[in-house]
Scaffold this active site. Structure first.
Site, mmCIF file in Angstrom:
data_model
loop_
_atom_site.group_PDB
_atom_site.id
_atom_site.type_symbol
_atom_site.label_atom_id
_atom_site.label_comp_id
_atom_site.label_asym_id
_atom_site.label_seq_id
_atom_site.Cartn_x
_atom_site.Cartn_y
_atom_site.Cartn_z
ATOM 1 N N GLU A 24 2.685 57.930 -8.951
ATOM 2 C CA GLU A 24 2.062 58.290 -7.679
ATOM 3 C C GLU A 24 2.179 59.765 -7.349
ATOM 4 O O GLU A 24 1.249 60.368 -6.809
ATOM 5 C CB GLU A 24 2.696 57.462 -6.547
ATOM 6 C CG GLU A 24 2.116 57.726 -5.170
ATOM 7 C CD GLU A 24 0.665 57.316 -5.052
ATOM 8 O OE1 GLU A 24 -0.108 58.048 -4.385
ATOM 9 O OE2 GLU A 24 0.274 56.274 -5.610
ATOM 10 N N GLU A 25 3.310 60.383 -7.661
ATOM 11 C CA GLU A 25 3.568 61.732 -7.181
ATOM 12 C C GLU A 25 3.720 62.788 -8.272
ATOM 13 O O GLU A 25 3.537 63.967 -8.008
ATOM 14 C CB GLU A 25 4.858 61.741 -6.325
ATOM 15 C CG GLU A 25 4.890 60.712 -5.217
ATOM 16 C CD GLU A 25 3.780 60.871 -4.199
ATOM 17 O OE1 GLU A 25 3.004 61.845 -4.282
ATOM 18 O OE2 GLU A 25 3.661 60.002 -3.323
ATOM 19 N N SER A 82 -5.566 59.808 5.388
ATOM 20 C CA SER A 82 -4.296 60.021 4.701
ATOM 21 C C SER A 82 -3.544 61.175 5.389
ATOM 22 O O SER A 82 -3.231 61.074 6.580
ATOM 23 C CB SER A 82 -4.528 60.268 3.214
ATOM 24 O OG SER A 82 -3.356 60.092 2.468
ATOM 25 N N ASP A 141 -2.504 48.351 1.782
ATOM 26 C CA ASP A 141 -2.161 49.703 1.338
ATOM 27 C C ASP A 141 -0.695 49.743 0.919
ATOM 28 O O ASP A 141 0.199 49.503 1.724
ATOM 29 C CB ASP A 141 -2.416 50.683 2.493
ATOM 30 C CG ASP A 141 -2.381 52.141 2.061
ATOM 31 O OD1 ASP A 141 -1.769 52.441 1.026
ATOM 32 O OD2 ASP A 141 -2.955 52.981 2.786
ATOM 33 N N HIS A 188 -5.231 51.945 -0.158
ATOM 34 C CA HIS A 188 -5.297 53.255 0.489
ATOM 35 C C HIS A 188 -6.717 53.806 0.490
ATOM 36 O O HIS A 188 -7.096 54.566 1.385
ATOM 37 C CB HIS A 188 -4.353 54.227 -0.223
ATOM 38 C CG HIS A 188 -4.097 55.478 0.539
ATOM 39 N ND1 HIS A 188 -3.658 55.473 1.855
ATOM 40 C CD2 HIS A 188 -4.210 56.787 0.197
ATOM 41 C CE1 HIS A 188 -3.520 56.710 2.284
ATOM 42 N NE2 HIS A 188 -3.856 57.531 1.292
#
Length: 745
Positions: free
Chosen positions: A214-215, A613, A688, A720
């Site tokens: 994800e990051e 977001s 989400d 999301h």
């Protein structure tokens, strides 16, 4: 990751207002062109024309492959190939004929969500074999090997999904993860071998953990050596990670998942790196550091296969080490160390060369630039008050490297070539100004695939030689004739660009799109906001699709400004948000509003703000900071409490709340929610797992406690990215009706 990828799909639909004249500078033909509708924008075929994904050159450069969506079902992708010698193209795999339609495992669904392809169908990824004779294709949870002659070989046929299928460098094996263990399929014999045995529960082998996917933009969890003899494998233990009960609320009911989610300030997964032989024997753990709380950021093999290069990052993300591990002796030595007072951005710009030197990217001079490490010395190759976006390729025979950067303007990426053996040599631009460019190369760095667009041209793709000369169009995508957007092109409005000054004198770039302005008339404005770091830039000379045009045709002005904290302007520009989000970003956006109000064509009482977001978070902070300034706000999937977001993203900017909670207290959007006085529409997907639904329910509860009225729309089963057939049209129709109730002529 709070990525700006959602921005193009969150430019929201327009309120119904008396239609203004067509865009400034348009001819009478524009007035006769059909008007865009939400149904057409989200219908088939795609307005932007063909939109190939995952464009790649085969290892031998003879084929260019891509995933292409269908005219009658734009969410479904098939595998296509173009002969680079003749230009002939053909479909290799028809996903509708091959696919079984089997349901995906929850693990694969989450991986697709991480890659932002959750709503795609058919073939969503593929991997060339190193001998360029076949292509590995995951489809409906199983793995297939496709030949260039159209033949198909099914490798797996199981009830569970095979994840992260990979062809080994010499083409001997296909590796994959099944039921949290690493498997290898021998392509010569067809035999399948299980390399790890104890995966299950909270323990996994060979896949990237949540924050890595994800990051950190690390999608892999196992890596083959160049000679197929060894494989490096991540062992992920999530037993210490906090369990979050996530309700995935869908149309047919609610499923409750016990998800291991590392919220800021809590424990991360423990990730160890092992090296083993191709049959799973001689597995050895590499001792990377005494500190157990670190991130395994990147893993790369040296060209000779005798050592591994490992990027190790401390939890505070203030230090990044490039380590070299000798496979025979297991000795690990540091090669390059980076350190920052705020945080270090990870990158994909590492290359280990055959001569023992390394290409590396660093922000040590304040801007991301390329360096060459050789025999302990680091030499800077690019320099200036601009940033390198990415390293595209390296031609080791000619000692040239290729990269994209923005030295001319932060609104465009251009492709450059540079002789890395001659420090200080002038780079050569290989692409055309006036377009935003992306590029990929074949393994030998002999050819490029260039994809470009601008505000007046949907994405185009062409094949070029190593000097940038266009050899052939892969997808010219000219907006003429039968092109889906051709009927609307006469009314198309290209934005203007300009700059403003922030409170501290920093230059801020803005983008302005207007209808044809009639003397004496004032127009409503949509302030389209994102504002966050790590991919949050909005002001760019790229194709933005039909939604901004829809707004303009309804008589709206669309305005965006890139505030301090957004990327691609250097580290000092980003660092303004360190330990205090929702501060300078808000101030800079309000500077943009002040500028808008000073324009005689803007109605200062009809300015609305919209974002998704991080942009949804910004909408809330703007409404809290400046009540009465906006006629309305639309907040989509907002982070409201940063403590609910994950470790790697949030602690990078706000620190560890277990050690210092103050940055979180001043950055969260809940405490001041009672200050909101303007109409608010809150939107969130009910499944989400990135910005979890708890963010919105926490805000709802606070607003209700404060007796603050608001409106909401939630989407069962949506993650999301709230999108899909019918869903997108409903989403923007909801926004349209909301604004119509609150923004009057």
């Amino acid at each position: 990751m709070l990525k700006a990828l959602l921005l193009s799909t969150m430019l929201a639909a327009a309120v119904t207002v008396p239609a203004a004249a067509q865009g400034e500078g348009q001819t009478g033909a524009a007035a006769q062109s059909p008007r865009l509708t939400l149904k057409r924008i989200y219908g088939n075929p795609a307005l932007a024309g063909p939109a190939p994904r995952a464009l790649r050159l085969s290892p031998d450069g003879k084929w260019l492959t891509s995933l292409r969506n269908r005219a009658d079902e734009k969410e479904r992708y098939d595998l296509w190939a173009v002969d680079t010698a003749t230009g002939a193209e053909r479909m290799l795999i028809d996903s509708a004929k091959l696919g079984s339609g089997a349901a995906l495992s929850e693990a694969e669904k989450m991986q697709r969500e991480r890659a932002r392809i959750a709503d795609f169908k058919g073939i969503v990824s593929y991997d060339w074999s190193p001998d360029a004779r076949s292509i590995l294709v995951p489809l409906d949870g199983d793995l297939y090997l496709a030949g260039l002659d159209g033949g198909m070989r099914r490798l797996t046929d199981t009830a569970t999904s095979e994840l992260d299928g990979t062809v080994s460098p010499r083409g001997g094996f296909v590796s994959f993860v099944r039921d949290q263990n690493l498997f290898v399929h021998d392509l010569a014999t067809g035999a399948e071998r299980q390399l790890t045995k104890d995966g299950g529960g909270t323990l996994s082998w060979g896949v990237a953990e949540f924050v890595a996917q994800e990051e950190m933009d690390r999608r892999r969890g196992h890596w083959w050596s160049p000679d197929d003899s060894h494989v490096a494998v991540a062992r992920v233990d999530e037993s210490a990670v906090e369990v979050v009960t996530r309700a995935a609320i869908g149309a047919d009911g609610t499923k409750v998942y016990e998800q291991r989610y590392p919220k800021a300030g809590t424990s991360n997964a423990k990730v160890d790196l092992y090296v083993m032989r191709a049959d799973g024997s001689d597995a050895v753990k590499l001792d990377l550091d005494d500190d157990p709380d670190y991130y395994l950021a990147r893993v790369d093999w040296a060209p000779d296969g005798k050592s591994l290069y490992i990027q190790w990052q401390n939890r505070a993300q203030t230090k990044l080490y490039l380590l070299k591990a000798d496979i025979a002796t297991r000795k690990i030595v540091p090669v390059i160390e980076e350190e920052a007072k705020t945080w270090l951005n990870l990158h994909e710009d590492f290359r280990a060369l055959r001569d023992g030197s390394l290409i590396w990217a660093s922000e040590r001079d304040g801007y991301k630039h390329l360096y060459r490490w050789e025999k302990g010395n680091l030499t800077q190759l690019t320099k200036g008050p601009w940033v390198v976006q990415k390293l595209v390729g390296v031609d080791q025979a000619k000692r040239r490297l290729y990269y994209t950067a923005n030295p001319d303007t932060p609104t465009e990426w251009q492709l450059y070539a540079l002789d890395y053996a001659k420090p200080g040599a002038k780079p050569v631009k290989l692409t055309e100004a006036g377009f935003d460019n992306d590029a990929a190369m074949d393994r030998s760095a002999s050819r490029f695939i260039v994809t470009r667009s601008n505000q007046g041209q949907p994405p185009q793709t062409y094949l070029a030689d190593s000097n940038g000369k266009r050899l052939q169009w892969i997808e010219q995508n000219a907006v003429a004739g039968e092109h889906p957007y051709a009927p609307y092109m006469a009314a198309h409005v290209v934005p203007s660009y300009g700059t403003l000054k922030a409170e501290d004198g920093t230059t801020l770039h803005y983008e302005l799109r207007t209808p044809r302005l009639e003397p004496g008339k004032r127009y409503p404005v949509i302030l389209q906001v994102y504002g966050g770091p790590n991919g949050g830039r909005q002001v760019a000379n790229v194709w933005e699709g039909g939604l901004p045009q829809y707004w303009v045709q309804q008589g709206w002005i669309v305005f965006s400004i890139d505030n301090r904290g957004t990327p691609d302007r250097g580290k000092a520009f980003e660092d303004h948000i360190y330990h205090h989000m929702g501060n300078v970003e808000v101030a800079d956006q309000l500077k943009g509003v002040d500028w808008l109000k000073a324009q005689g064509f803007v109605d200062p009482k009809r300015i609305v703000v919209n974002g998704w977001s991080y942009g949804g978070y910004m909408v809330l902070k703007l409404l809290e900071k400046a009540p009465g300034v906006f006629a309305a706000g639309v907040s989509g999937a907002p982070v409201t409490r940063w403590e609910l977001y994950d470790t790697h993203y949030t602690e990078r900017y706000l620190g560890n709340p277990a050690k210092d909670a103050k940055p979180y207290q001043i950055s969260d959007a809940i405490a001041d929610a009672g200050k909101i006085r303007d109409p608010l529409l809150l939107i969130h997907g009910m499944s989400d797992d990135n910005v979890v639904f708890d963010n919105s329910t926490a805000l709802m509860a606070k607003l209700q406690q404060e007796a603050i009225p608001f409106e909401t729309m939630v989407y069962p089963g949506q993650g999301h990215r709230v999108a899909g057939p019918g869903i997108s049209e409903h989403l923007y129709g909801t926004i349209e009706k909301f604004l119509a109730r609150h923004v009057a002529e």
